[in-house]
Motif scaffolding. Structure first.
Motif, short mmCIF file in Angstrom:
data_model
loop_
_atom_site.label_atom_id
_atom_site.label_comp_id
_atom_site.label_asym_id
_atom_site.label_seq_id
_atom_site.Cartn_x
_atom_site.Cartn_y
_atom_site.Cartn_z
N VAL A 69 0.84 -1.20 0.00
CA VAL A 69 0.00 0.00 0.00
C VAL A 69 0.87 1.25 0.00
CG1 VAL A 69 -1.71 1.32 1.31
CG2 VAL A 69 -1.92 -1.17 1.14
N HIS A 70 1.94 1.22 0.78
CA HIS A 70 2.86 2.35 0.87
C HIS A 70 3.48 2.66 -0.50
CE1 HIS A 70 5.40 5.17 2.97
NE2 HIS A 70 6.51 4.58 2.53
N VAL A 71 3.93 1.62 -1.19
CA VAL A 71 4.55 1.81 -2.51
C VAL A 71 3.52 2.32 -3.51
CG1 VAL A 71 5.61 0.61 -4.47
CG2 VAL A 71 6.37 0.10 -2.14
N VAL A 72 2.30 1.78 -3.45
CA VAL A 72 1.24 2.25 -4.36
C VAL A 72 0.96 3.73 -4.14
CG1 VAL A 72 -1.21 2.05 -4.91
CG2 VAL A 72 0.18 -0.01 -4.68
N MET A 73 0.92 4.15 -2.88
CA MET A 73 0.66 5.56 -2.57
C MET A 73 1.78 6.45 -3.10
SD MET A 73 -0.96 5.33 1.28
CE MET A 73 -1.23 7.10 1.39
N VAL A 74 3.03 5.96 -3.01
CA VAL A 74 4.15 6.73 -3.55
C VAL A 74 4.04 6.85 -5.06
CG1 VAL A 74 6.65 6.74 -3.90
CG2 VAL A 74 5.71 6.19 -1.65
N ILE A 75 3.61 5.77 -5.71
CA ILE A 75 3.43 5.80 -7.17
C ILE A 75 2.34 6.78 -7.55
CG2 ILE A 75 2.69 4.43 -9.17
CD1 ILE A 75 4.04 2.02 -7.87
N LEU A 76 1.25 6.80 -6.77
CA LEU A 76 0.15 7.70 -7.05
C LEU A 76 0.50 9.16 -6.76
CD1 LEU A 76 -2.88 5.62 -5.67
CD2 LEU A 76 -2.26 5.99 -8.07
N VAL A 77 1.35 9.35 -5.74
CA VAL A 77 1.77 10.71 -5.37
C VAL A 77 3.30 10.74 -5.35
CG1 VAL A 77 1.42 12.62 -3.75
CG2 VAL A 77 -0.26 10.77 -3.86
N PRO A 78 3.95 10.72 -6.52
CA PRO A 78 5.41 10.57 -6.59
C PRO A 78 6.19 11.71 -5.96
CG PRO A 78 4.49 11.14 -8.74
CD PRO A 78 3.33 10.81 -7.85
N GLN A 79 5.58 12.88 -5.79
CA GLN A 79 6.30 14.00 -5.20
C GLN A 79 6.61 13.78 -3.73
OE1 GLN A 79 3.26 14.16 -6.54
NE2 GLN A 79 1.89 15.56 -5.44
N THR A 80 6.06 12.72 -3.14
CA THR A 80 6.36 12.43 -1.73
C THR A 80 7.69 11.70 -1.57
OG1 THR A 80 5.16 10.32 -1.84
CG2 THR A 80 3.91 12.27 -1.16
N LEU A 81 8.25 11.18 -2.66
CA LEU A 81 9.48 10.39 -2.57
C LEU A 81 10.71 11.26 -2.33
CD1 LEU A 81 11.02 7.73 -2.75
CD2 LEU A 81 11.07 8.00 -5.25
N TRP A 82 10.86 12.34 -3.08
CA TRP A 82 12.06 13.15 -3.00
C TRP A 82 12.31 13.74 -1.62
CZ3 TRP A 82 16.33 12.99 -5.37
CH2 TRP A 82 17.23 14.06 -5.35
N PRO A 83 11.26 14.26 -0.92
CA PRO A 83 11.50 14.76 0.44
C PRO A 83 12.00 13.68 1.41
CG PRO A 83 9.45 15.63 -0.42
CD PRO A 83 9.91 14.58 -1.39
N MET A 84 11.64 12.40 1.16
CA MET A 84 12.14 11.34 2.03
C MET A 84 13.62 11.06 1.78
SD MET A 84 11.71 9.38 4.53
CE MET A 84 9.95 9.45 4.90
N ILE A 85 14.13 11.56 0.65
CA ILE A 85 15.56 11.43 0.34
C ILE A 85 16.33 12.67 0.81
CG2 ILE A 85 17.25 11.19 -1.52
CD1 ILE A 85 15.11 9.70 -3.12
N THR A 86 15.79 13.84 0.51
CA THR A 86 16.49 15.08 0.82
C THR A 86 16.05 15.74 2.12
OG1 THR A 86 14.89 16.44 -0.39
CG2 THR A 86 16.72 15.49 -1.66
N GLY A 87 14.88 15.37 2.61
CA GLY A 87 14.32 16.02 3.79
C GLY A 87 13.24 17.00 3.44
N GLY A 88 13.42 17.71 2.31
CA GLY A 88 12.43 18.67 1.89
C GLY A 88 12.32 19.83 2.89
N LYS A 89 11.40 20.69 2.64
CA LYS A 89 11.15 21.83 3.53
C LYS A 89 9.68 21.99 3.81
CE LYS A 89 15.37 23.32 4.05
NZ LYS A 89 16.03 23.31 5.38
N ARG A 90 9.34 22.20 5.05
CA ARG A 90 7.96 22.49 5.38
C ARG A 90 7.64 23.94 5.06
NH1 ARG A 90 6.99 20.00 11.44
NH2 ARG A 90 7.10 17.80 10.88
N SER A 91 6.39 24.20 4.75
CA SER A 91 5.95 25.58 4.57
C SER A 91 5.98 26.28 5.92
CB SER A 91 4.53 25.63 4.00
OG SER A 91 4.49 24.96 2.76
N ALA A 92 6.21 27.57 5.89
CA ALA A 92 6.22 28.33 7.15
C ALA A 92 4.85 28.29 7.78
CB ALA A 92 6.65 29.77 6.88
N ASP A 93 4.82 28.16 9.09
CA ASP A 93 3.56 28.12 9.83
C ASP A 93 3.25 29.50 10.40
OD1 ASP A 93 4.66 24.98 11.12
OD2 ASP A 93 3.27 25.34 9.44
N ARG A 94 1.98 29.75 10.57
CA ARG A 94 1.58 31.02 11.19
C ARG A 94 1.25 30.78 12.65
NH1 ARG A 94 0.67 35.37 8.10
NH2 ARG A 94 0.51 35.12 5.84
N GLU A 95 1.62 31.75 13.47
CA GLU A 95 1.27 31.69 14.89
C GLU A 95 0.19 32.74 15.17
OE1 GLU A 95 4.98 30.07 17.45
OE2 GLU A 95 4.94 32.20 17.01
#
Length: 204
Positions: free
Chosen positions: A178-204
Motif C-alpha cells: 500500500v505504501h509503494v502504491v501511494m508513492v506511485i500515485l503521489v510521486p512528489q512524496t518520494l524526493w522529500p524522504m531522500i532530501t528532507g524537503g522543507k515544510r511551509s512556514a507556519d503562522r502563529e
C-alpha cells in the motif's frame, strides 16, 4: 507571525526509513527460507526469493539482520517520542476523520498534505508500529521458546506463535504494498524522504 518549521522529514527519520527498507528485505527473504523448511500452509516461496541458500544460512541471516532491525526500531521509537514527532504526526486520530479520509481514499480523492498525515496515513503508521512489536514478540517466542516460555504461553503455544509471526509478517508486506502504491500515485512524496524537503512556514 511566521516561523520556519524545518524539514518535512528530519534526518533521523530518513536514516531509519531507508535502513529499515534494507533490513526488512533481508528479514523477509531469510524468513521465507526458514518458512520453507517447515511450511504452515500448502505453499512455499521460490528459492530466488529467499536469502541464505540453506536452512542454517537462512537462520544465520535472519538472526544477524534481526539485531540491526532491533537497533533501528529502538532508535526510531526513542527519537520519535523525545522529539514529539509521534505525537505531532500520528495524533489526534478521530473516528470521524478516519471515516471521511477513508471514504475519500476509496473514491481516489484523498489529498496528501505534505508533512501532515491524513487520518488514513496515521492509522497505517500506527498499525505498522503495533505490527512490528507483534513481529518481535512472536519472533522471540519462536527463537527461544524455553527462555521466553511466558511469551510462548501468551501466544497460546509455539505453533500458534508461528502463525502469529506469519500473519504479522503478511501485515507488514501488505503495508509495504500500500505504501509503494501511494508513492506511485503521489510521486512528489518520494524526493522529500531522500532530501528532507522543507515544510511551509507556519503562522502563529
Amino acid at each position: 507571525m511566521k516561523k520556519a518549521s524545518g524539514s518535512r522529514h528530519p534526518w533521523p527519520i530518513r536514516l531509519c526509513h531507508w535502513t529499515n527498507v534494507l533490513v526488512m528485505i533481508g528479514m523477509l527473504m531469510s524468513g521465507w527460507g526458514i518458512y520453507n523448511a517447515s511450511p504452515l500452509f500448502n505453499f512455499t516461496f521460490p528459492a530466488w526469493m529467499t536469502l541464505g541458500g540453506w536452512l542454517g544460512g537462512h537462520i544465520a541471516w535472519h538472526l544477524a539482520v534481526m539485531w540491526l532491525l532491533f537497533a533501528n526500531g529502538v532508535s526510531y521509537l526513542v527519537w520519535g517520542i523525545i522529539s514529539g514527532q509521534f505525537r505531532g504526526r500520528f495524533l489526534p486520530l478521530s473516528g470521524h476523520a478516519l471515516w471521511q479520509d477513508l471514504f475519500s481514499a476509496l473514491r481516489l480523492r484523498l489529498h496528501h498534505r505534505g508533512s501532515d498525515y491524513n487520518a488514513v496515513q496515521k492509522l497505517m503508521y500506527l498499525f505498522v508500529l503495533v505490527d512490528g512489536v507483534l513481529l518481535v514478540l512472536s519472533g522471540l517466542s519462536i527463537w527461544k521458546p524455553v527462555q521466553f516460555s511466558g511469551l510462548v504461553a501468551l501466544f497460546g503455544g509455539f505453533d500458534r506463535a508461528r502463525y502469529v509471526h506469519f500473519y504479522a509478517m503478511s501485515g507488514l508486506v501488505l503495508f509495504t504494498v500500500v505504501h509503494v502504491v501511494m508513492v506511485i500515485l503521489v510521486p512528489q512524496t518520494l524526493w522529500p524522504m531522500i532530501t528532507g524537503g522543507k515544510r511551509s512556514a507556519d503562522r502563529e
